[in-house]
Each structure stands twice: as C-alpha cells, then as structure tokens.
Scaffold this motif. Structure first.
Motif, PDB file in Angstrom:
ATOM      1  N   SER A   1      21.068  34.754  41.792  1.00  0.00           N
ATOM      2  CA  SER A   1      22.186  35.086  42.352  1.00  0.00           C
ATOM      3  C   SER A   1      22.417  36.690  42.356  1.00  0.00           C
ATOM      4  N   VAL A   2      21.604  37.489  41.402  1.00  0.00           N
ATOM      5  CA  VAL A   2      21.639  38.866  41.376  1.00  0.00           C
ATOM      6  C   VAL A   2      21.031  39.502  42.753  1.00  0.00           C
ATOM      7  N   THR A   3      19.779  38.959  43.142  1.00  0.00           N
ATOM      8  CA  THR A   3      19.373  39.257  44.348  1.00  0.00           C
ATOM      9  C   THR A   3      20.285  39.046  45.418  1.00  0.00           C
ATOM     10  N   ASP A   4      20.725  37.932  45.555  1.00  0.00           N
ATOM     11  CA  ASP A   4      21.736  37.614  46.458  1.00  0.00           C
ATOM     12  C   ASP A   4      23.129  38.701  46.539  1.00  0.00           C
ATOM     13  N   LEU A   5      23.566  39.052  45.348  1.00  0.00           N
ATOM     14  CA  LEU A   5      24.636  39.937  45.038  1.00  0.00           C
ATOM     15  C   LEU A   5      23.982  41.521  45.641  1.00  0.00           C
ATOM     16  N   GLN A   6      22.840  41.749  45.516  1.00  0.00           N
ATOM     17  CA  GLN A   6      22.358  43.109  46.093  1.00  0.00           C
ATOM     18  C   GLN A   6      22.439  43.033  47.521  1.00  0.00           C
ATOM     19  N   GLN A   7      22.061  41.756  48.027  1.00  0.00           N
ATOM     20  CA  GLN A   7      21.923  41.782  49.513  1.00  0.00           C
ATOM     21  C   GLN A   7      23.362  41.850  49.967  1.00  0.00           C
ATOM     22  N   ALA A   8      24.316  41.099  49.478  1.00  0.00           N
ATOM     23  CA  ALA A   8      25.608  40.898  49.809  1.00  0.00           C
ATOM     24  C   ALA A   8      26.289  42.359  49.766  1.00  0.00           C
TER      25      ALA A   8
ATOM     26  N   PRO B   1      32.168  40.544  53.380  1.00  0.00           N
ATOM     27  CA  PRO B   1      32.506  41.055  52.159  1.00  0.00           C
ATOM     28  C   PRO B   1      32.545  39.817  51.191  1.00  0.00           C
ATOM     29  N   SER B   2      32.779  38.601  51.642  1.00  0.00           N
ATOM     30  CA  SER B   2      32.984  37.398  50.763  1.00  0.00           C
ATOM     31  C   SER B   2      31.532  37.173  50.266  1.00  0.00           C
ATOM     32  N   GLN B   3      30.694  37.580  50.718  1.00  0.00           N
ATOM     33  CA  GLN B   3      29.250  37.125  50.173  1.00  0.00           C
ATOM     34  C   GLN B   3      29.069  37.735  48.595  1.00  0.00           C
ATOM     35  N   ALA B   4      29.585  39.021  48.422  1.00  0.00           N
ATOM     36  CA  ALA B   4      29.496  39.355  47.097  1.00  0.00           C
ATOM     37  C   ALA B   4      30.223  38.628  46.100  1.00  0.00           C
ATOM     38  N   ASP B   5      31.495  38.056  46.527  1.00  0.00           N
ATOM     39  CA  ASP B   5      32.259  37.340  45.779  1.00  0.00           C
ATOM     40  C   ASP B   5      31.603  35.994  45.436  1.00  0.00           C
ATOM     41  N   ALA B   6      30.881  35.438  46.348  1.00  0.00           N
ATOM     42  CA  ALA B   6      30.085  34.225  45.994  1.00  0.00           C
ATOM     43  C   ALA B   6      29.151  34.371  45.352  1.00  0.00           C
ATOM     44  N   SER B   7      28.444  35.631  45.277  1.00  0.00           N
ATOM     45  CA  SER B   7      27.250  35.907  44.510  1.00  0.00           C
ATOM     46  C   SER B   7      27.879  36.093  42.786  1.00  0.00           C
ATOM     47  N   LEU B   8      28.905  36.699  42.822  1.00  0.00           N
ATOM     48  CA  LEU B   8      29.607  36.936  41.774  1.00  0.00           C
ATOM     49  C   LEU B   8      30.102  35.844  40.939  1.00  0.00           C
ATOM     50  N   ASP B   9      30.617  34.953  41.695  1.00  0.00           N
ATOM     51  CA  ASP B   9      31.138  33.279  41.327  1.00  0.00           C
ATOM     52  C   ASP B   9      29.815  32.806  40.689  1.00  0.00           C
ATOM     53  N   SER B  10      28.842  32.833  41.527  1.00  0.00           N
ATOM     54  CA  SER B  10      27.814  32.142  41.005  1.00  0.00           C
ATOM     55  C   SER B  10      26.982  32.535  39.649  1.00  0.00           C
ATOM     56  N   ILE B  11      26.986  33.591  39.472  1.00  0.00           N
ATOM     57  CA  ILE B  11      26.413  34.419  38.292  1.00  0.00           C
ATOM     58  C   ILE B  11      27.550  34.017  37.231  1.00  0.00           C
ATOM     59  N   GLU B  12      28.733  33.960  37.312  1.00  0.00           N
ATOM     60  CA  GLU B  12      29.541  33.553  36.240  1.00  0.00           C
ATOM     61  C   GLU B  12      29.356  32.386  35.838  1.00  0.00           C
ATOM     62  N   LYS B  13      29.452  31.450  36.998  1.00  0.00           N
ATOM     63  CA  LYS B  13      29.149  30.050  36.706  1.00  0.00           C
ATOM     64  C   LYS B  13      28.067  29.731  35.651  1.00  0.00           C
TER      65      LYS B  13
ATOM     66  N   ASP C   1      27.973  50.025  42.385  1.00  0.00           N
ATOM     67  CA  ASP C   1      26.544  50.160  41.735  1.00  0.00           C
ATOM     68  C   ASP C   1      26.331  48.668  40.957  1.00  0.00           C
ATOM     69  N   VAL C   2      25.360  47.980  41.365  1.00  0.00           N
ATOM     70  CA  VAL C   2      24.876  46.831  40.851  1.00  0.00           C
ATOM     71  C   VAL C   2      23.764  47.006  39.935  1.00  0.00           C
ATOM     72  N   ARG C   3      23.482  48.200  39.472  1.00  0.00           N
ATOM     73  CA  ARG C   3      22.432  48.230  38.646  1.00  0.00           C
ATOM     74  C   ARG C   3      22.598  47.505  37.159  1.00  0.00           C
ATOM     75  N   PRO C   4      23.975  48.094  36.912  1.00  0.00           N
ATOM     76  CA  PRO C   4      24.355  47.431  35.334  1.00  0.00           C
ATOM     77  C   PRO C   4      24.277  45.682  35.474  1.00  0.00           C
ATOM     78  N   VAL C   5      24.367  45.226  36.591  1.00  0.00           N
ATOM     79  CA  VAL C   5      24.436  43.603  36.768  1.00  0.00           C
ATOM     80  C   VAL C   5      22.886  43.342  36.649  1.00  0.00           C
ATOM     81  N   THR C   6      21.970  43.949  37.359  1.00  0.00           N
ATOM     82  CA  THR C   6      20.651  43.775  37.532  1.00  0.00           C
ATOM     83  C   THR C   6      19.854  44.108  35.954  1.00  0.00           C
ATOM     84  N   ASP C   7      20.442  45.046  35.025  1.00  0.00           N
ATOM     85  CA  ASP C   7      19.857  45.473  34.023  1.00  0.00           C
ATOM     86  C   ASP C   7      20.367  44.449  32.904  1.00  0.00           C
TER      87      ASP C   7
END
Length: 131
Positions: free
Chosen positions: A47-54, A62-74, A114-120
């Motif tokens: 999901s983080v990889t998907d978020l980076q691409q989104a 822009p909805s792709q980023a939300d979908a990736s964030l939703d997936s991570i939270e789930k 910046d998605v680095r904190p998510v990746t880290d």
C-alpha cells in the motif's frame, strides 16, 4: 519494482520459517500472531508503494492516494487489534500518525505531500514484526 517484490517475498518466507520454528517453543498462538503481523506488514508495504505512485500521479487521479491511505489504515487496524506487543503498537501508532499527516496535507491542497514518514514508519513496523 520486481526486485523489491522478490526481496519482500524472500523476507516473508524467512520470517515465516522463523515464526514456525519459534512456534515449536512458544505455541501456535504466538506463531499465528507473528505470521499475521508479517503478512499485514507486507500488505502495508504494498500500500505504501501504491501511495508513492499515487502521489506521483496525483494530478491525474487524486483519489488513488486516498485509496492507498485507506488500505494502510485498514491493515493497521488489523494489526492493532491482534497484538499486545508494545513495539508493534508503537510502530502502528507512528504509522497511523504519518498516514494522518499525509491525508491532512492532501486535503489542504498539497498535491505532492512528503510520504517519507509513511515509508519510514512502515519500515519500522516491518522490523518489529520480525520474530
């Protein structure tokens, strides 16, 4: 991309073997929790990889980023509900915070947050899920 998946698959196989070996000593419940943590951490990594691409393609969809964030939270909810390990819970909390910050940035109009904190934080979660 393929090399990253291969490394991840190899790491999961090694972690699964270690978890199974650990199970001989600690019991099936511990093995199931460890394997579930590893599998969920792997799903989060995807999901983080998907978020980076989104985020890179945010102008197009822009909805792709939300979908990736939703997936991570789930997936984080799934780990948090199944563990009482303090290190795993801290990693889950840190990743939830990073996801929340990215979501807020997007809502505030940042098209390239910046998605680095998510990746880290995802990397830390993977590390603490290792038996």
């Amino acid at each position: 991309m393929a090399a990253g998946r291969r490394r991840r698959t190899t790491a999961i196989a090694a972690l699964a073997a270690a978890a199974l070996t650990m199970g001989l000593v600690t019991g099936c419940d511990a093995v199931n929790k460890a394997l579930d943590c590893v599998q969920t951490a792997d799903s989060i990594a995807d999901s983080v990889t998907d978020l980076q691409q989104a985020v890179e393609n945010a102008a197009n969809d822009p909805s792709q980023a939300d979908a990736s964030l939703d997936s991570i939270e789930k997936n984080l909810d799934r780990i948090g509900d199944r563990t009482d390990d303090a290190d795993v819970n801290k990693a889950v909390d840190d990743l939830n915070s990073a996801v929340s910050n990215v979501r807020t940035a997007i809502r505030n109009g940042d098209s390239t947050p910046d998605v680095r904190p998510v990746t880290d934080a995802a990397g830390e979660l993977t590390k603490v899920c290792t038996p």
